[in-house]
Design an enzyme around this catalytic site. Sequence first.
Site, mmCIF file in Angstrom:
data_model
loop_
_atom_site.group_PDB
_atom_site.id
_atom_site.type_symbol
_atom_site.label_atom_id
_atom_site.label_comp_id
_atom_site.label_asym_id
_atom_site.label_seq_id
_atom_site.Cartn_x
_atom_site.Cartn_y
_atom_site.Cartn_z
ATOM 1 N N PRO A 80 121.218 52.408 63.629
ATOM 2 C CA PRO A 80 121.747 52.091 62.297
ATOM 3 C C PRO A 80 123.252 52.346 62.256
ATOM 4 C CG PRO A 80 120.603 54.209 62.283
ATOM 5 C CD PRO A 80 120.412 53.627 63.647
ATOM 6 N N GLY A 82 126.785 51.268 59.744
ATOM 7 C CA GLY A 82 127.063 50.751 58.413
ATOM 8 C C GLY A 82 127.984 49.542 58.396
ATOM 9 N N SER A 109 120.904 50.017 58.357
ATOM 10 C CA SER A 109 121.530 51.157 57.688
ATOM 11 C C SER A 109 121.437 51.055 56.168
ATOM 12 C CB SER A 109 123.009 51.224 58.099
ATOM 13 O OG SER A 109 123.708 52.138 57.289
ATOM 14 N N TYR A 132 119.434 57.596 53.724
ATOM 15 C CA TYR A 132 120.113 58.828 53.333
ATOM 16 C C TYR A 132 119.433 59.308 52.064
ATOM 17 C CZ TYR A 132 124.113 58.143 56.472
ATOM 18 O OH TYR A 132 124.918 58.012 57.558
ATOM 19 N N THR A 158 118.221 60.120 58.267
ATOM 20 C CA THR A 158 119.380 60.750 58.903
ATOM 21 C C THR A 158 119.580 62.130 58.297
ATOM 22 O OG1 THR A 158 120.431 58.634 59.352
ATOM 23 C CG2 THR A 158 121.856 60.554 59.334
ATOM 24 N N ARG A 167 136.844 62.458 59.636
ATOM 25 C CA ARG A 167 137.289 61.339 60.475
ATOM 26 C C ARG A 167 138.746 61.038 60.128
ATOM 27 N NH1 ARG A 167 131.623 58.202 59.033
ATOM 28 N NH2 ARG A 167 130.325 60.008 59.519
ATOM 29 N N LYS A 230 116.524 61.493 62.451
ATOM 30 C CA LYS A 230 117.674 61.208 63.315
ATOM 31 C C LYS A 230 118.748 62.269 63.114
ATOM 32 C CE LYS A 230 121.176 57.603 64.050
ATOM 33 N NZ LYS A 230 122.363 58.157 63.360
ATOM 34 N N SER A 252 120.567 62.757 68.320
ATOM 35 C CA SER A 252 121.777 62.042 67.925
ATOM 36 C C SER A 252 122.800 63.009 67.363
ATOM 37 C CB SER A 252 121.427 61.003 66.848
ATOM 38 O OG SER A 252 122.595 60.400 66.318
ATOM 39 N N HIS A 254 125.347 61.501 65.709
ATOM 40 C CA HIS A 254 125.987 60.533 64.809
ATOM 41 C C HIS A 254 127.181 59.859 65.496
ATOM 42 C CE1 HIS A 254 125.366 59.633 60.422
ATOM 43 N NE2 HIS A 254 126.430 58.897 60.653
ATOM 44 N N ARG A 257 130.614 61.362 65.099
ATOM 45 C CA ARG A 257 131.314 61.137 63.834
ATOM 46 C C ARG A 257 131.127 62.284 62.828
ATOM 47 N NH1 ARG A 257 132.681 55.698 63.319
ATOM 48 N NH2 ARG A 257 132.315 55.380 61.101
ATOM 49 N N ASP A 285 120.427 58.330 70.946
ATOM 50 C CA ASP A 285 121.583 57.447 70.825
ATOM 51 C C ASP A 285 122.847 58.237 71.154
ATOM 52 O OD1 ASP A 285 122.596 58.796 68.555
ATOM 53 O OD2 ASP A 285 121.723 57.378 67.151
ATOM 54 N N GLY A 287 126.708 57.046 73.146
ATOM 55 C CA GLY A 287 127.388 56.862 74.430
ATOM 56 C C GLY A 287 126.712 55.937 75.416
ATOM 57 N N ARG A 289 126.308 52.829 77.237
ATOM 58 C CA ARG A 289 127.176 51.675 77.473
ATOM 59 C C ARG A 289 126.752 50.857 78.691
ATOM 60 N NH1 ARG A 289 128.080 53.414 73.303
ATOM 61 N NH2 ARG A 289 130.043 53.887 72.220
#
Length: 365
Positions: A80, A82, A109, A132, A158, A167, A230, A252, A254, A257, A285, A287, A289
């Site tokens: 998920p 946003g 999301s 949420y 979450t 952030r 999550k 996770s 996040h 973040r 979840d 990283g 790639r």
Amino acid sequence: IEMDQIVNVNEFQELARQALPKMYYDFYSGGAGDQHTLKENMEAFSRIMFRPRVLVDVTKIDMSTRILGYPLSAPIMIAPTGSHGLAHPEGETATAKAAAACNTIMIVSSMSSCTLEEVASSCNAVRFFQLYVFERRDVSAQVVRRVERAGYKAIVLTVDVPKLGRREADIKNKMIPPKLRNFEGLFSTKVKPSDGSGVEAFASRALDASLNWKDIEWLRSITKLPILIKGILTREDALKAVEAGVDGIIVSNHGGRQLDYSPATITVLEEVVHVVKGRIPVLLDGGVRRGTDVFKALALGAKAVLIGRPIVYGLAAKGEDGVKKVIEMLKNEFELTMALSGCPTIGDITRNHVRTEDERLKSNL
């Protein structure tokens, strides 16, 4: 750059950077604080090595698996994330179509640009919904009812955002919160253009910082859907989740973040898997790639992985086709990794196929 010139998923990030306004690119790509966890999520994978087995018949590779009984063409799902509308005008409906075409599950999301109903009616597929819990429980309860009506198959709660992480790019850019269409008319999503990040201003007003384990019972009481949690990073919380009767865990942080200096997810996956003891599926979840990353996560006990930013980068660069390409590339790499490791099926992937940094250090002692 044309699509046929792209050879790996990482190359979509640069295309997305070129395609997006700086504010939006920073919003998607950034992490919390020093962005240590953000970088570590990827780098931790590079410290795990393979123990490939040879002379195994790998003419046929079967990547298929099931999550909560639902079939997947490969253990790669869409995390998920946003506001896909900031990446592409079609937003989540484009992402959903790509997921359906690739026979995988998208977790939509709460903060999607399209309404959950629009995503549901865009195409036929198994979809989960990320939730949420807001201070106004009636709003969350109403959303849960809509999720059920729209045919979503599970709720992903979450649990790592009692407050929004710091952030700094969003604060610098004075990031304007995108329209959250799922909550139109339910509560005001308007934010005064104040100091810093509007996303943070909205979150601090709307999210419930009192959310705790008892609230899992509350969620259970208002829905029949399976619930996955999550945001688990420790054995202690994994045990509590099992005790709370949830149907799955997503390891996770996040995407780096929320709490900077929380551990890279791949480094804590095993400690969670050990205490869960196969009672419920554990997903991961953060990283991922490469197809090699997918294999490493499965070898360490994950049932599947979730892809976050690369999906958004693919969407920003090339729309629905970009998302498809990201998933297909990861699937192709994963298939090759299985073949070269001597694993014709998902069931053949064992802990014995990887060697973690800890094990390497111990053997050097």
